[in-house]
Design an enzyme around this catalytic site. Structure first.
Site, PDB file in Angstrom:
ATOM      1  N   GLY A 104      -4.453   3.862  -8.326  1.00 57.73           N
ATOM      2  CA  GLY A 104      -4.573   4.336  -9.681  1.00 57.73           C
ATOM      3  C   GLY A 104      -4.109   5.527 -10.144  1.00 57.73           C
ATOM      4  O   GLY A 104      -4.265   6.003 -11.037  1.00 57.73           O
TER       5      GLY A 104
ATOM      6  N   ASP B 116     -10.911   2.834  -3.328  1.00 59.96           N
ATOM      7  CA  ASP B 116     -11.559   1.679  -2.981  1.00 59.96           C
ATOM      8  C   ASP B 116     -12.823   1.461  -3.643  1.00 59.96           C
ATOM      9  O   ASP B 116     -13.693   2.248  -3.536  1.00 59.96           O
ATOM     10  CB  ASP B 116     -11.708   1.594  -1.432  1.00 59.96           C
ATOM     11  CG  ASP B 116     -10.182   1.441  -0.740  1.00 59.96           C
ATOM     12  OD1 ASP B 116      -9.303   1.476  -1.404  1.00 59.96           O
ATOM     13  OD2 ASP B 116     -10.245   1.146   0.426  1.00 59.96           O
TER      14      ASP B 116
ATOM     15  N   ASP C  11       0.825  -1.120   0.169  1.00 61.54           N
ATOM     16  CA  ASP C  11      -0.007  -0.125  -0.053  1.00 61.54           C
ATOM     17  C   ASP C  11       0.887   1.360  -0.045  1.00 61.54           C
ATOM     18  O   ASP C  11       2.310   1.171   0.032  1.00 61.54           O
ATOM     19  CB  ASP C  11      -0.866  -0.137   1.090  1.00 61.54           C
ATOM     20  CG  ASP C  11      -2.248   0.673   0.872  1.00 61.54           C
ATOM     21  OD1 ASP C  11      -2.481   1.611   0.089  1.00 61.54           O
ATOM     22  OD2 ASP C  11      -3.197   0.152   1.472  1.00 61.54           O
TER      23      ASP C  11
HETATM   24  C1  GAL Z   1      -6.517   0.887   1.547  1.00 59.97           C
HETATM   25  C2  GAL Z   1      -6.452  -0.007   0.506  1.00 59.97           C
HETATM   26  C3  GAL Z   1      -7.599  -0.977   0.819  1.00 59.97           C
HETATM   27  C4  GAL Z   1      -7.118  -1.653   2.257  1.00 59.97           C
HETATM   28  C5  GAL Z   1      -6.934  -0.778   3.333  1.00 59.97           C
HETATM   29  C6  GAL Z   1      -6.297  -1.179   4.518  1.00 59.97           C
HETATM   30  O1  GAL Z   1      -5.386   1.968   1.004  1.00 59.97           O
HETATM   31  O2  GAL Z   1      -6.903   0.606  -0.837  1.00 59.97           O
HETATM   32  O3  GAL Z   1      -7.875  -2.032  -0.193  1.00 59.97           O
HETATM   33  O4  GAL Z   1      -5.803  -2.257   1.964  1.00 59.97           O
HETATM   34  O5  GAL Z   1      -6.132   0.441   2.735  1.00 59.97           O
HETATM   35  O6  GAL Z   1      -5.823  -0.255   5.462  1.00 59.97           O
END
Ligand code: GAL
Length: 436
Positions: free
Chosen positions: A192, A212, A147
């Site tokens: 993205g 998301d 991430d």
């Molecule tokens: C976001 C990600 C999600 C999930 C989340 C966890 O940045 O897009 O899919 O992984 O973090 O904290």
């Protein structure tokens, strides 16, 4: 001496020289991810419970062969420089947890972050890449979702995003080399932005293309719109990741209708996205489960011969090549190992006929007729000559597989037709697009 099979396989592996091919994840990954259904409320029995249902419901047999932990599995602080699994959530330790998942027949995956902290505030891997790869590998994980939260200042990184992800890719490669094991499959979660699809493929096997996902039609339509402009970036060893599957999810009061869920699943599969279920399988309805189990659609996602995504050949309601997150491209096609697949999306709220000339798709041969297979009804719907019209429910989809059925019949009176009228001519130069 080159055998034909070897030559073919070389051509297939080489034709995307820009994709990272480190021998892992040729095809999109199919499985389960904990985040969208459980967020931080995970523990070993919750996840093992989902894995059990994956097995008993037929999802494992249908190809969903991985179970991934997302954020919040760790202690808030490292111990002796290492990430530590939370002992309340994983009382038997992470290695025993992955062993149990593997004993059920699954591969495993875990999550970390290219910054100081994960998005949920747990330890990120920046500056600890090599240590963490070792930890994840020793725990038994084969896949890492990576991430982009809590990123260090430029004065610390002296790097762009690519640089931070490269550090992890290099740590993975170094560990694989040292241990003579296959590299961990790296999945970028960078939402993205900043053209990730262009650089993502140089370091990873997949890259998220948007924010998301949420279980609402507006979210599905908007992601399809975003993906319509970058669909050709997916191929073997590198995939646009359209985010988790929301088929049957009810978080935040959302829920896709059956038609919407079919559109969602068809688009994700045919665009060669990873298919990671983000639903609580304990509460998913049978109708929604059956969508995830559509083997004819999964087979196209997992096509071992054609890695490319479907692409739009006409936008429809919206002018061609113009972004519109409510009315993304409606007319899509692509090659598969068995024929040409069409995806027709009705972005309106009410049923509508969708019509097209077969040769609008580059993959169709002019002057031929095609058997039509409906990949949702699982029926053979006769033969198409020149064009097709399908009535599609609001927010629904038609997924059709067309296979060559020989020259079109002379009885159809279609002599002197041209797929492309411009420049089409008789042997002595009489042009059909210029009146005599
Ligand atoms: C976001 C990600 C999600 C999930 C989340 C966890 O940045 O897009 O899919 O992984 O973090 O904290």
């Amino acid at each position: 001496m080159f055998s034909l099979a070897l030559l073919a396989s070389l051509l297939l592996t080489c034709h995307r020289a820009d994709a990272l091919n480190n021998s892992v994840q040729k095809l999109p990954r199919l499985g389960y991810n904990t985040w969208n259904a459980f967020a931080c409320n995970i523990n070993s029995s919750v996840v093992l419970g989902q894995a059990q249902i994956m097995k008993t419901s037929g999802l494992l047999d249908a190809g969903y062969t991985a179970v991934h932990l997302d954020d919040c599995y760790a202690n808030l602080n490292r111990t002796d420089g290492k990430i530590v699994a939370n002992a309340t959530k994983f009382p038997d330790g992470m290695k025993n947890f992955t062993n149990s998942i593997k004993a059920l027949g699954f591969e495993t995956g875990i999550y970390s972050d290219s910054g100081w902290l994960t998005c949920g505030g747990y330890p990120g891997s920046f500056n600890n890449e090599a240590t963490d790869v070792e930890t994840f590998a020793e725990w038994g994980f084969e896949y890492l979702k990576y991430d982009n939260c809590y990123i260090p200042f430029d004065s610390v990184t002296r790097q762009n995003e690519l640089g931070r992800y490269q550090r992890m890719a290099e740590a993975i490669a170094a560990y694989a080399k040292k241990t003579k094991t296959l590299p961990i499959s790296l999945a970028l979660c960078e939402w993205g932005w900043q053209q990730v699809q262009l650089w993502g493929k140089t370091v990873a096997q997949s890259w998220r293309v948007d924010d998301d996902i949420e279980p609402f039609w507006s979210s599905i339509a908007s992601i399809i719109n975003q993906a319509s402009f970058i669909a050709p970036q997916s191929d073997f060893y590198g995939h646009n990741d359209l985010d988790m599957l929301q088929v049957g999810n009810t978080v935040n009061g959302g829920n896709l209708t059956i038609e919407e869920a079919r559109s969602h699943f068809t688009a994700w599969a045919l665009l060669k996205s990873p298919l990671l279920i983000g639903t609580d399988l304990k509460t998913i309805g049978k109708d929604y489960l059956n969508i995830l189990l559509n083997k004819e659609i999964i087979a196209i996602n997992q096509d071992p011969v054609v890695g490319a995504s479907i692409t739009p050949f006409r936008w429809g309601i919206n002018p061609d090549l113009v972004s519109n997150s409510s009315h993304p491209a409606q007319y899509w096609s692509g090659q598969t190992q068995t024929g040409v697949v069409f995806m027709l999306l009705n972005t309106l709220d009410t049923p509508a006929p969708l019509s097209f000339n077969l040769t609008e798709s580059w993959a169709i041969r002019a002057g031929r007729q095609y058997h039509v297979r409906d990949l949702w009804a699982h029926t053979d719907n006769g033969t198409a000559v020149r064009n097709l019209t399908v009535t599609v429910p609001g927010h629904g989809v038609a997924a059709l597989l067309l296979t060559d059925a020989g020259d079109e019949p002379a009885s159809a009176g279609l002599e002197n037709e041209c797929a492309v009228w411009s420049q089409c001519s008789t042997h002595n130069g009489t042009r059909l697009d210029i009146p005599a």
